[in-house]
Write an enzyme that holds these catalytic residues in place. Structure first.
Site, PDB file in Angstrom:
ATOM      1  N   TYR A 278     -10.690  15.002   2.645  1.00 23.54           N
ATOM      2  CA  TYR A 278     -10.594  14.875   1.329  1.00 23.54           C
ATOM      3  C   TYR A 278     -11.939  15.765   0.940  1.00 23.54           C
ATOM      4  CZ  TYR A 278      -7.658  10.855   1.679  1.00 23.54           C
ATOM      5  OH  TYR A 278      -6.507   9.996   1.744  1.00 23.54           O
TER       6      TYR A 278
ATOM      7  N   SER B  84      -4.223  12.236   8.375  1.00 27.42           N
ATOM      8  CA  SER B  84      -5.096  11.764   7.553  1.00 27.42           C
ATOM      9  C   SER B  84      -6.545  11.419   7.986  1.00 27.42           C
ATOM     10  CB  SER B  84      -4.606  10.592   6.495  1.00 27.42           C
ATOM     11  OG  SER B  84      -5.349   9.984   5.604  1.00 27.42           O
TER      12      SER B  84
ATOM     13  N   LYS C 115      -3.672  20.454  -1.090  1.00 24.01           N
ATOM     14  CA  LYS C 115      -2.600  19.647  -1.738  1.00 24.01           C
ATOM     15  C   LYS C 115      -3.123  19.037  -2.954  1.00 24.01           C
ATOM     16  CE  LYS C 115      -0.361  15.214   0.097  1.00 24.01           C
ATOM     17  NZ  LYS C 115      -1.017  14.525  -0.772  1.00 24.01           N
TER      18      LYS C 115
ATOM     19  N   HIS D  24       0.277  13.115  -5.394  1.00 28.46           N
ATOM     20  CA  HIS D  24      -0.366  11.857  -4.409  1.00 28.46           C
ATOM     21  C   HIS D  24       0.681  10.796  -4.492  1.00 28.46           C
ATOM     22  CE1 HIS D  24      -4.184  11.109  -2.482  1.00 28.46           C
ATOM     23  NE2 HIS D  24      -3.619  10.368  -2.381  1.00 28.46           N
TER      24      HIS D  24
ATOM     25  N   TYR E 219       0.748  -1.205  -0.009  1.00 32.49           N
ATOM     26  CA  TYR E 219       0.072  -0.133   0.026  1.00 32.49           C
ATOM     27  C   TYR E 219       0.984   1.141   0.089  1.00 32.49           C
ATOM     28  CZ  TYR E 219      -3.128   3.575   2.005  1.00 32.49           C
ATOM     29  OH  TYR E 219      -3.796   4.939   2.173  1.00 32.49           O
TER      30      TYR E 219
ATOM     31  N   THR F 290      -6.936  17.718   0.348  1.00 33.06           N
ATOM     32  CA  THR F 290      -6.575  16.989  -0.813  1.00 33.06           C
ATOM     33  C   THR F 290      -7.418  17.139  -2.125  1.00 33.06           C
ATOM     34  OG1 THR F 290      -5.324  15.578   0.558  1.00 33.06           O
ATOM     35  CG2 THR F 290      -5.806  14.588  -1.541  1.00 33.06           C
TER      36      THR F 290
END
Length: 389
Positions: free
Chosen positions: A130, A107, A252, A276, A25, A156
């Site tokens: 997000y 995150s 971002k 990313h 990942y 993001t």
């Protein structure tokens, strides 16, 4: 602790200790992984200018990012599933960053919740969000960040559509991990990791399960995730998030001068030049190659940071010399976390710091704020996407 002299040492230890699905990942990109590879290899096209007979006493790497004092202009980037790399990984990474004096970015897709991290730290951290369709969830998420006293949010913007990462699909990536004969066989070889995970209650997405509508357990998470991202995202929506938050906001995922100018127009505090980590648009330019063009477009209008590909203090110096005011490490600290927990994250930061300090000195500089293109040999056409190096 074994002797770790560079980030690659940590990566080698990390791959031995961490289950394959979580290593894959972190250590992979989308599709052919061209952009993932070039994020690091393009740094090698830039060479450093050595200087001598310069007084190197009184050196400092201290600086500021969005007005916050930092021990060096390096922040820990938002990395999802960090708590599956090492038990309670987000808490460990945040603690290491706090003690070292650099920003930590949590995150939304973390295992430890924003409340967990706030409870185990004493200084404000940054929170990454997000662009999701659910206004109610987004507003509550932002309010949770405010309650946790986060000093900035990082929005993001390059995840409207999810890039395909072949390894994640083949591994059946999930949190907690799905128990298949293949995954069980691999996890059985990672005994220290398994023993740590058995001692924590945090094994799923702490910011989502129990908070997002209809997501009451890990089994309902995949359906929510598939439908959550806002494909209709535009700059008005980003301005709306800025209004909801009311504090410092970083965007971002900027990879084009035009987008950098739009971000500056709506008054964000900083932009992050980032693809990313090569996990979205495969075939896109590396972040470091796009930095010069973006600096030309907005360098005096908004603070510019760089993410994707940094594995050393030399990489940090090159980004700063090309104009970035801050940089981010994601995989580099994840390697440390998987290798040795909080101590491993600290060691990753120590390695980056020593390399930055030593390289700066050998380039004849005593302060990161004085770095510039005069410290570099940059190939002609490096910042021009049409030139093949």
């Amino acid at each position: 602790m074994p002797v770790y002299t560079n980030i690659e040492d940590l990566r080698r230890r990390y791959v031995r200790r961490t289950p394959k699905m979580f290593y894959d990942y972190a250590e992979s990109g989308s599709w052919t992984e061209q952009t993932f590879r070039e994020n690091t290899s393009d740094f090698q096209h830039i060479h450093l200018k050595q200087r001598v007979a310069v007084d190197m006493s009184g050196r400092t790497t201290r600086n500021q990012m969005i007005g916050e004092d930092v021990a060096m202009p390096v922040a820990l980037a938002p990395v999802g599933l960090t708590g599956m790399q090492s038990a309670d990984g987000e808490i460990k990474a945040a603690r290491a960053a706090e003690k070292f004096g650099v920003p930590y970015t949590l995150s939304t897709m973390s295992i430890c919740s924003i409340e967990d991290v706030a409870e185990h730290t004493t200084k404000p951290f940054w929170f990454q969000v997000y662009t999701l369709k659910d206004d109610d969830f987004m507003r509550r998420l932002i309010e949770r960040a405010r309650a946790a006293k986060c000093s900035a949010i990082v929005v993001t913007v390059d995840l409207q559509v999810l890039g395909q990462r072949h390894k994640d699909i083949k591994n059946g990536l999930s949190a907690p991990p799905k128990l298949t004969p293949r995954s069980i066989a691999n996890m059985a070889t990672k005994i220290p990791w398994g023993l740590e995970m058995l001692q924590t209650k945090r094994r799923s997405f702490g910011n989502i399960v129990g908070h997002a509508k209809g997501v009451t357990d890990p089994s309902s998470l995949s359906t929510w995730t598939a439908e959550a991202f806002d494909v209709s995202l535009d700059w008005n929506r980003i301005a709306q998030f800025k209004e909801w938050w009311g504090g410092k906001l970083i965007v971002k995922g900027i990879m084009a001068p035009e987008d950098a100018r739009r971000a500056a127009e709506i008054g964000v505090d900083a932009i992050i030049v980032s693809n990313h980590g090569g996990r979205q648009l495969d075939g896109a330019m590396s972040s470091i190659r796009m930095l010069p063009a973006i600096m030309d477009a907005v360098g005096d209008k908004v603070e510019v940071h760089l993410d994707s590909g940094i594995r050393s203090g030399q990489d940090v110096l090159k980004a700063l010399a090309l104009g970035a005011k801050g940089t981010y490490i994601g995989r580099a600290y994840t390697y440390g976390l998987g290798a040795a927990g909080e101590a491993g994250v600290t060691r990753a930061l120590e390695i980056i710091h020593k390399e930055l300090d030593t390289t700066m000195a050998l380039c004849g500089e005593t302060d990161t704020r004085n770095l510039g293109e005069h410290n570099l040999y940059v190939p002609q056409g490096f910042g021009d996407p049409t030139v093949k190096l």
